[in-house]
Write a protein that holds these residues in place. Structure first.
Motif, PDB file in Angstrom:
ATOM      1  N   ALA A 121       5.194  23.832  -3.891  1.00 21.18           N
ATOM      2  CA  ALA A 121       5.397  23.851  -2.434  1.00 21.18           C
ATOM      3  C   ALA A 121       5.106  22.486  -1.817  1.00 21.18           C
ATOM      4  N   ALA A 122       4.223  21.724  -2.468  1.00 23.81           N
ATOM      5  CA  ALA A 122       3.877  20.397  -1.958  1.00 23.81           C
ATOM      6  C   ALA A 122       4.906  19.343  -2.342  1.00 23.81           C
ATOM      7  N   GLY A 123       5.839  19.695  -3.234  1.00 21.46           N
ATOM      8  CA  GLY A 123       6.892  18.746  -3.574  1.00 21.46           C
ATOM      9  C   GLY A 123       7.099  18.491  -5.046  1.00 21.46           C
ATOM     10  N   ALA A 124       6.223  19.042  -5.908  1.00 26.21           N
ATOM     11  CA  ALA A 124       6.437  18.883  -7.341  1.00 26.21           C
ATOM     12  C   ALA A 124       7.581  19.800  -7.780  1.00 26.21           C
ATOM     13  N   ILE A 125       8.426  19.331  -8.665  1.00 30.71           N
ATOM     14  CA  ILE A 125       9.534  20.137  -9.174  1.00 30.71           C
ATOM     15  C   ILE A 125       9.033  20.952 -10.359  1.00 30.71           C
ATOM     16  N   GLY A 126       9.389  22.232 -10.396  1.00 30.31           N
ATOM     17  CA  GLY A 126       8.980  23.075 -11.504  1.00 30.31           C
ATOM     18  C   GLY A 126       9.416  22.496 -12.834  1.00 30.31           C
ATOM     19  N   GLY A 127       8.491  22.443 -13.799  1.00 29.38           N
ATOM     20  CA  GLY A 127       8.794  21.892 -15.108  1.00 29.38           C
ATOM     21  C   GLY A 127       8.616  20.391 -15.191  1.00 29.38           C
ATOM     22  N   SER A 128       8.111  19.763 -14.126  1.00 31.17           N
ATOM     23  CA  SER A 128       7.913  18.309 -14.122  1.00 31.17           C
ATOM     24  C   SER A 128       6.425  17.974 -14.106  1.00 31.17           C
ATOM     25  N   THR A 129       6.128  16.693 -14.281  1.00 27.64           N
ATOM     26  CA  THR A 129       4.750  16.197 -14.232  1.00 27.64           C
ATOM     27  C   THR A 129       4.594  15.322 -13.000  1.00 27.64           C
ATOM     28  N   LYS A 130       3.561  15.569 -12.235  1.00 24.30           N
ATOM     29  CA  LYS A 130       3.394  14.880 -10.950  1.00 24.30           C
ATOM     30  C   LYS A 130       1.918  14.679 -10.660  1.00 24.30           C
ATOM     31  N   ASN A 131       1.583  13.563 -10.010  1.00 25.32           N
ATOM     32  CA  ASN A 131       0.221  13.365  -9.527  1.00 25.32           C
ATOM     33  C   ASN A 131       0.059  14.102  -8.201  1.00 25.32           C
ATOM     34  N   VAL A 132      -0.951  14.966  -8.162  1.00 25.31           N
ATOM     35  CA  VAL A 132      -1.222  15.759  -6.967  1.00 25.31           C
ATOM     36  C   VAL A 132      -2.608  15.397  -6.465  1.00 25.31           C
ATOM     37  N   GLU A 133      -2.734  15.185  -5.154  1.00 27.64           N
ATOM     38  CA  GLU A 133      -4.040  14.841  -4.595  1.00 27.64           C
ATOM     39  C   GLU A 133      -4.571  15.979  -3.722  1.00 27.64           C
ATOM     40  N   PHE A 134      -5.884  16.132  -3.796  1.00 27.17           N
ATOM     41  CA  PHE A 134      -6.591  17.203  -3.095  1.00 27.17           C
ATOM     42  C   PHE A 134      -7.637  16.580  -2.178  1.00 27.17           C
ATOM     43  N   ARG A 135      -7.901  17.226  -1.049  1.00 24.67           N
ATOM     44  CA  ARG A 135      -9.039  16.849  -0.218  1.00 24.67           C
ATOM     45  C   ARG A 135      -9.541  18.090   0.512  1.00 24.67           C
ATOM     46  N   VAL A 136     -10.841  18.095   0.808  1.00 24.61           N
ATOM     47  CA  VAL A 136     -11.409  19.199   1.559  1.00 24.61           C
ATOM     48  C   VAL A 136     -11.561  18.765   3.006  1.00 24.61           C
ATOM     49  N   VAL A 137     -11.312  19.689   3.909  1.00 27.73           N
ATOM     50  CA  VAL A 137     -11.356  19.418   5.342  1.00 27.73           C
ATOM     51  C   VAL A 137     -12.262  20.451   6.003  1.00 27.73           C
TER      52      VAL A 137
ATOM     53  N   GLY B  94       2.870  11.511  -0.556  1.00 26.21           N
ATOM     54  CA  GLY B  94       3.165  12.373   0.585  1.00 26.21           C
ATOM     55  C   GLY B  94       2.246  12.120   1.757  1.00 26.21           C
ATOM     56  N   ASN B  95       1.088  11.495   1.473  1.00 26.15           N
ATOM     57  CA  ASN B  95       0.131  11.086   2.507  1.00 26.15           C
ATOM     58  C   ASN B  95      -0.358  12.239   3.385  1.00 26.15           C
ATOM     59  N   PHE B  96      -0.314  13.450   2.842  1.00 29.78           N
ATOM     60  CA  PHE B  96      -0.806  14.617   3.557  1.00 29.78           C
ATOM     61  C   PHE B  96      -0.110  14.817   4.910  1.00 29.78           C
ATOM     62  N   THR B  97       1.160  14.389   4.984  1.00 30.27           N
ATOM     63  CA  THR B  97       1.884  14.576   6.245  1.00 30.27           C
ATOM     64  C   THR B  97       2.242  16.050   6.471  1.00 30.27           C
ATOM     65  N   SER B  98       2.545  16.768   5.392  1.00 33.93           N
ATOM     66  CA  SER B  98       2.805  18.219   5.468  1.00 33.93           C
ATOM     67  C   SER B  98       2.123  18.882   4.278  1.00 33.93           C
ATOM     68  N   PRO B  99       0.803  18.858   4.258  1.00 36.78           N
ATOM     69  CA  PRO B  99       0.088  19.348   3.070  1.00 36.78           C
ATOM     70  C   PRO B  99       0.089  20.865   2.975  1.00 36.78           C
TER      71      PRO B  99
ATOM     72  N   ASN C 287     -15.591  26.016   9.276  1.00 41.21           N
ATOM     73  CA  ASN C 287     -14.831  26.561   8.153  1.00 41.21           C
ATOM     74  C   ASN C 287     -14.207  25.427   7.363  1.00 41.21           C
ATOM     75  N   TYR C 288     -13.865  25.734   6.099  1.00 37.77           N
ATOM     76  CA  TYR C 288     -13.372  24.693   5.193  1.00 37.77           C
ATOM     77  C   TYR C 288     -12.030  25.105   4.593  1.00 37.77           C
ATOM     78  N   ALA C 289     -11.246  24.110   4.243  1.00 39.34           N
ATOM     79  CA  ALA C 289      -9.967  24.339   3.572  1.00 39.34           C
ATOM     80  C   ALA C 289      -9.683  23.164   2.658  1.00 39.34           C
ATOM     81  N   ILE C 290      -8.913  23.436   1.614  1.00 38.47           N
ATOM     82  CA  ILE C 290      -8.438  22.361   0.743  1.00 38.47           C
ATOM     83  C   ILE C 290      -6.982  22.085   1.083  1.00 38.47           C
ATOM     84  N   GLN C 291      -6.679  20.811   1.269  1.00 42.39           N
ATOM     85  CA  GLN C 291      -5.301  20.371   1.440  1.00 42.39           C
ATOM     86  C   GLN C 291      -4.848  19.716   0.141  1.00 42.39           C
ATOM     87  N   LEU C 292      -3.578  19.946  -0.223  1.00 38.63           N
ATOM     88  CA  LEU C 292      -3.043  19.224  -1.377  1.00 38.63           C
ATOM     89  C   LEU C 292      -1.629  18.768  -1.091  1.00 38.63           C
TER      90      LEU C 292
END
Length: 600
Positions: A231-247, A202-207, A192-197
């Motif tokens: 939920a991953a840590g971006a503040i609503g109304g802000s701009t943030k780099n978010v990283e994704f990976r499939v597992v 954040g280094n995917f410590t609590s993705p 099975n597969y999932a996407i973590q973001l």
């Protein structure tokens, strides 16, 4: 005749004697073969995913020298983990050939199906058993030892676009971005597969984990991506780099990860998720820190548009306040650090000292924008009336502006700045709104039969507000923050003239008619009915518009209140009564289509 019979008998006897005297050829004799000798082209094998279709090892054996053509000989290659004496072997059958080759994928599948972890080296015992084609004369070879390391197929996550994304609440259900990836099989195992973001750093410590089963694609709506990024840590109304990976995960429980793709980074501008309702509470307001259902309606914001809430409220200098999405609940809160507005903060980011009120006490307009994640606090020169009524010859009471306008022609307070009413209007006539029943000092109205700018006092046309072109039932909403009014045809449940409660949760049980006045509601405005009544702590009940009549009924599905249902939509089990006996205040609102049940 006798002679003929004797001659036939004699001939038969001579034939038998001849046959018994003929010699049969001897059966063929096959000599014993020789046990085959097994060898391997390699004793340490560590293929990679690039070797999946390449031959990585060949096992060969000598001719067992059976007395038949080699094409009819049979060979069984046995592979098992070292030391198990081939108790859990896997076999490959070869006919007429002195060897067998394996690609990287074939060998990898064998290890995977044994249940061995990928990427680790394991020692194996291997032997071959030869025989004739009919399995006779089986001869076992020597046992060779080979070390084999399995591999995992790498994953690559491909986005539909890696360009920056500005998430807009107005596009909440639209697709924001999609991803795809190729499968990463490991033998016959379920994968099975999932996407973590996570936010970059954040280094995917609590993705955040979004599960997709065996699917190889993913679509994120604007709302889903916004919620996951926050939920991953971006503040609503802000701009943030978010990283994704499939597992990839072994099995279906998502607790045994196998392969991680390289991360894909996307720059995302979020909006603060918009709650269904919004309230202000604090000692800078009239109700102090009494966070209960009483916040509604006078301290409830009005929805201004798809992204904003607004309120007009009196604030006391030198004190504080916060915003809450649920009246009576402290689970979530919003606020800021400035008395005039700024960044909208949520939950633990709100200062412990709360949002400071302005330096001067007075009436203020507060606008909260969830798209930009900001709030503004500005002085407000006008005032929101404490009540509102409709009067005019387009209504049932004509121009009789008396205290008798209440409750039938009294608006329902929807929030701190809005009023609503459901009323019959007669075409060709007019009306105005007054803040005090029986008083003409102030009035409000407009120039259109369908709504528009809300005018006050001398600005209201002398001909008054025109009724719609067609006589009928209409819903009118007046908003003092936007200074507008709307008039729309109403097709919902008509507001009854009276309301009663019946059921075995009440003293009158299911006897209909019910006792009055103890089980009759009081109408407090055009669309609202209230009753404080003892309930037994068991049973159920309904609301009836006519005492002694079952033609129509109202109710709901919740003990504490919720959506107001009518007639056949009411559950067959009726509205559930509370589990604890006591006095309860029930409020039924036909313009909101809600009911609430509160223990007193």
């Amino acid at each position: 005749m006798k002679n003929i019979f004797k001659l036939l008998l004699l001939a038969t006897g001579m034939l038998i004697m001849y046959s018994s005297c003929k010699k049969v050829d001897p059966l063929p004799f096959y000599a014993n073969g020789a046990a085959p000798v097994l060898t391997s082209s390699a004793t340490t094998i560590a293929p990679t995913a690039n070797d999946s279709s390449k031959v990585v090892v060949t096992f060969s054996w000598t001719n067992p020298k059976y007395a038949t053509d080699s094409a009819t000989q049979k060979f069984i290659l046995e592979i098992d983990s070292a030391g198990r004496n081939f108790a859990k072997e896997t076999v490959s059958i070869v006919s007429g050939q002195p060897g067998i080759s394996f690609t990287g994928q074939q060998l990898n599948n064998i290890l995977a199906n044994f249940g061995f972890a990928a990427g680790k080296a394991f020692s194996f015992d291997i032997r071959v058993t030869s025989s004739y084609g009919n399995n006779n004369e089986q001869l076992k070879s020597n046992v060779i030892k080979v070390t084999i390391t399995s591999y995992l197929v790498p994953l690559k996550l491909t986005p539909s676009s890696s360009s920056s994304l500005v998430l807009l609440v107005s596009n909440a259900t639209s697709k924001a971005v999609s991803f795809n990836w190729k499968s990463s099989p490991y033998g016959a195992n379920i994968i099975n597969y999932a996407i973590q973001l996570d936010t970059v750093g954040g280094n995917f410590t609590s993705p955040q984990l979004i599960k997709y089963g065996s699917s190889l694609t993913s679509d994120f709506t604007v709302t889903d991506l916004n919620s996951a990024a926050i939920a991953a840590g971006a503040i609503g109304g802000s701009t943030k780099n978010v990283e994704f990976r499939v597992v990839s995960y072994l099995g279906t429980n998502y607790d045994n990860p196998l392969v991680y793709s390289d991360p894909v980074v996307i720059n995302i501008t979020t909006f603060t998720p918009i709650p269904e309702n919004f309230y202000i509470v604090g000692d800078a307001t009239a109700l102090g820190w009494n966070n209960d259902a009483g916040l509604s309606p006078t301290q409830q914001f009005t929805r201004l548009d798809a992204v904003s809430y607004g309120i007009i409220v009196n604030l006391t200098a030198g004190k504080g306040y916060v915003f809450v999405p649920v009246a009576g609940n402290w689970d979530h809160k919003f606020g800021g650090t400035s008395a005039t507005g700024g960044t909208l903060l949520a939950d633990n980011a709100v200062p412990g000292s709360n949002t400071p009120s302005p330096a001067t006490s007075g009436t203020y307009q507060i606008v909260v924008n969830f798209q930009t994640g900001t709030y503004t606090v500005t002085p407000y020169a006008g005032a929101v009336p404490a009540n509102l009524y409709i009067v005019g010859d387009a209504t049932a009471l004509a121009w009789n502006n008396t205290p008798g306008l209440a409750p039938k022609q009294q608006f329902t307070r929807l929030d701190a700045v809005s009023y609503g009413i459901i009323v019959n209007l007669t075409a060709g006539n007019g009306y105005v709104f007054v803040p005090v029943a029986g008083n003409w000092d102030h009035k409000f109205g407009g120039t259109s039969g369908t709504g528009g700018a809300l005018l006050a006092d001398g600005a209201v046309p002398g001909s008054n507000t025109p009724a719609p072109a067609t006589t009928g039932l209409y819903k009118i909403i007046v908003n003092f923050q936007t200074n507008t009014y709307t008039v729309t045809p109403y097709t919902g449940v008509a507001v009854p003239d009276n309301l009663y409660i019946v059921g075995d949760a009440t003293a009158g049980a299911w006897s209909n008619p019910v006792p009055t006045p103890s089980q009759q509601f009081t109408q407090t405005d055009n669309a609202t009915f209230e009753l404080t009544v003892p309930l037994t702590g068991s049973g159920a009940y309904l609301f009836l518009p006519l005492n002694g009549n079952w033609d129509h009924k109202f109710g709901g599905t919740s003990v504490t209140g919720g959506a107001l249902l009518a007639d056949n939509a009411v559950p067959g089990s009726n509205t559930p009564g509370p589990t604890v006996a006591g006095n309860y205040k029930i409020v039924v609102n036909f313009i909101r289509n809600t009911y609430t049940v509160t223990k007193q």
